[in-house]
Scaffold this motif. Structure first.
Motif, short mmCIF file in Angstrom:
data_model
loop_
_atom_site.label_atom_id
_atom_site.label_comp_id
_atom_site.label_asym_id
_atom_site.label_seq_id
_atom_site.Cartn_x
_atom_site.Cartn_y
_atom_site.Cartn_z
N GLU A 1 0.81 -1.21 0.00
CA GLU A 1 0.00 0.00 0.00
C GLU A 1 0.85 1.27 0.00
O GLU A 1 0.56 2.22 -0.73
CB GLU A 1 -0.94 0.00 1.22
N ARG B 1 -11.58 -3.92 -0.55
CA ARG B 1 -12.22 -2.70 -0.05
C ARG B 1 -11.46 -2.08 1.12
O ARG B 1 -11.42 -0.86 1.27
CB ARG B 1 -13.65 -3.02 0.40
N PHE C 1 -9.03 0.79 0.45
CA PHE C 1 -9.54 2.06 -0.07
C PHE C 1 -10.39 2.73 1.01
O PHE C 1 -11.61 2.60 1.04
CB PHE C 1 -10.36 1.81 -1.34
N LEU D 1 -11.74 8.79 -3.67
CA LEU D 1 -11.14 7.61 -4.29
C LEU D 1 -10.91 7.80 -5.78
O LEU D 1 -10.89 6.83 -6.55
CB LEU D 1 -12.03 6.39 -4.04
N ARG E 1 -8.38 5.64 -7.50
CA ARG E 1 -8.72 4.27 -7.87
C ARG E 1 -9.17 4.20 -9.33
O ARG E 1 -8.84 3.25 -10.05
CB ARG E 1 -9.82 3.74 -6.95
N ASP E 2 -9.91 5.23 -9.77
CA ASP E 2 -10.35 5.25 -11.17
C ASP E 2 -9.18 5.44 -12.12
O ASP E 2 -9.21 4.95 -13.26
CB ASP E 2 -11.37 6.37 -11.38
N PHE F 1 -6.42 1.87 -11.15
CA PHE F 1 -6.86 0.51 -10.86
C PHE F 1 -7.96 0.08 -11.82
O PHE F 1 -8.70 0.91 -12.35
CB PHE F 1 -7.40 0.40 -9.42
N HIS G 1 -9.60 -4.66 -6.76
CA HIS G 1 -9.07 -3.88 -7.87
C HIS G 1 -7.59 -4.19 -8.05
O HIS G 1 -6.86 -4.37 -7.06
CB HIS G 1 -9.25 -2.39 -7.62
N ILE H 1 -3.88 -2.93 -9.53
CA ILE H 1 -3.16 -1.70 -9.86
C ILE H 1 -2.54 -1.81 -11.25
O ILE H 1 -2.24 -2.92 -11.74
CB ILE H 1 -2.09 -1.40 -8.80
#
Length: 451
Positions: A102, A143, A146, A151, A154-155, A158, A168, A170
């Motif tokens: 992370e 989950r 995140f 977030l 993330r879009d 991921f 998700h 990476i």
């Protein structure tokens, strides 16, 4: 040699007996064994070469999430940009321990959002847990990773894993910039014997006893460039400052530099807003309730990195002087002459205490805390700040007393537990320190399990 001693030698962790016994029971159940003495005998004789590694997996604490404490990534990103602007071709970063990846992946995303080319940085990530390294290399997060309110990252970086529940993966381009391997900070092979520009080592030394923490700090110092920057957990700043590091004046980033061998033009001196305070601030104060922690790297890097304001001038964000007990009683516009100003609220007094402490005004900060406690004696955070102020003044007895009052009101106050553990170690009470560290670890897990 006991099983607890074997685990201490293998990990450096000062583990409570209860944690070791839980791990032993879990392994015995998995192996179908019922004889505790026989299990310990087989372990010490090396009857199963992998068994110690299995125990280690059960006692390490791999809890983390993406963009945890984002101010550290914001400051590190500014440092990297400055280094590249001065002609550095490749910035090297170390994350140790890296848990499930992370932290190093968050740093990679922050750099990409700041426009740093992929080929301009490389991140080495090390953890003692083989399971953590395997998860990190896979680059798949559920989950629990995140936890930020924003977030958007993330879009950008991921893609959802087909057939999974909220997992998700990476981007492969970022995975290629992070090199994972299993290792131990106390072992010579944990990382190459070369200099890193930035080292992340957060929330590790709080689990070490004093000699082990000193050895780890020395190892990290050897790996860090003379003008490099080390990012610590806020409760670890005192440990590092006792072992060859100096805190840098940036709030909520908990960054340090090496005390010795400073170059003529250190990289951290060129960061935006750098200003060494005249007085040493109360470092390692955690963010107060309500502090925004955006998860989006773009938001973090766009936001100015805030230095500790120098004690000789007022900060633009300083609270109204009427909020501090030391302030005068000048009449405000719209109030009749001689009319007393309204009493400051408890929130205003707490904010004033934090602000004054950050400015190094220890007496004024203590006065604000005492004024608050006169109104609301059950305010645990005020006792905590008083404990830090006493610690900064090297009044150990008073610091312990105030921190214990904080814990009486808030038994799971993680920061107070960490500081009491450090004070117990400094006083030579290793047993009490180990107990307090174990309590802090449990409190930390409970706090984040509910998020």
């Amino acid at each position: 040699m006991t099983v607890q001693g074997m685990l201490k030698d293998a990990t450096g962790l000062n583990l409570p007996r209860s944690a070791v016994e839980r791990a032993i029971r879990a392994r015995m159940e998995a192996l179908g064994q019922s004889d505790r003495k026989q299990y310990a005998h087989d372990l010490m004789q090396g009857a199963s070469p992998d068994e110690l590694a299995q125990l280690v997996e059960l006692v390490v604490v791999p809890e983390s999430w993406l963009f945890r404490d984002p101010q550290a990534f914001a400051l590190a990103t500014e440092y990297v940009k400055g280094r590249l602007a001065r002609g550095t071709r490749l910035v090297r970063i170390l994350s140790l321990p890296c848990a499930g990846g992370e932290e190093p992946y968050s740093m990679a995303m922050a750099l990409c959002d700041a426009g740093v080319p992929l080929e301009a940085f490389m991140i080495d990530a090390v953890d003692i847990s083989a399971d953590c390294i395997a998860r990190a290399e896979a680059g798949i997060f559920g989950r629990n990773a995140f936890r930020s309110q924003d977030l958007a990252f993330r879009d950008r970086y991921f893609t959802p894993v087909a057939g999974s529940e909220g997992e998700h993966a990476i981007a492969s381009s970022l995975r290629q910039r992070v090199r994972f391997r299993q290792g131990n900070v106390l072992a010579g092979g944990a990382a190459p014997s070369s200099s890193y520009d930035i080292i992340f080592c957060r929330n590790l030394l709080i689990y070490f006893d004093r000699p082990t923490a000193a050895a780890a700090a020395a190892r990290l110092s050897a790996l860090l460039a003379d003008d490099g920057m080390l990012m610590a957990g806020y409760a670890e700043v005192p440990v590092f400052t006792q072992n060859g590091f100096v805190a840098l004046p940036y709030q909520h980033a908990f960054a340090l530099r090496k005390a010795a061998g400073q170059p003529a033009a250190p990289g951290w001196a060129n960061l935006p807003g750098f200003a060494a305070p005249r007085r040493a601030p109360v470092r390692h104060r955690p963010p107060g309730p309500g502090t925004a922690h955006p998860g989006d790297a773009a938001a973090c890097t766009a936001r100015a990195v805030r230095p500790y304001p120098p004690a000789h001038r007022a900060s633009p964000a300083a609270p109204d002087r009427r909020a501090t007990p030391a302030a005068g009683r000048a009449s405000a516009p719209g109030r009749a002459p001689g009319q007393e100003p309204p009493a400051p609220s408890s929130d205003a007094l707490l904010a004033a205490a934090r602000q004054l402490a950050d400015q190094g005004k220890l007496k004024e900060a203590a006065a604000a805390c005492k004024a608050l406690l006169a109104q609301k004696p059950e305010t645990a955070e005020a006792w905590f700040i008083l404990g830090l102020l006493a610690e900064a003044a090297q009044d150990t007895e008073q610091a312990e007393q105030q921190l214990r009052r904080c814990l009486y009101l808030h038994p799971d106050h993680y920061e107070a537990l960490c500081h009491l553990a450090l004070l117990a170690e400094q006083g030579g009470n290793r047993s009490a320190a180990a107990t307090l560290k174990a309590r802090a670890a449990r409190a930390y897990e409970r706090q984040h399990a509910s998020r």
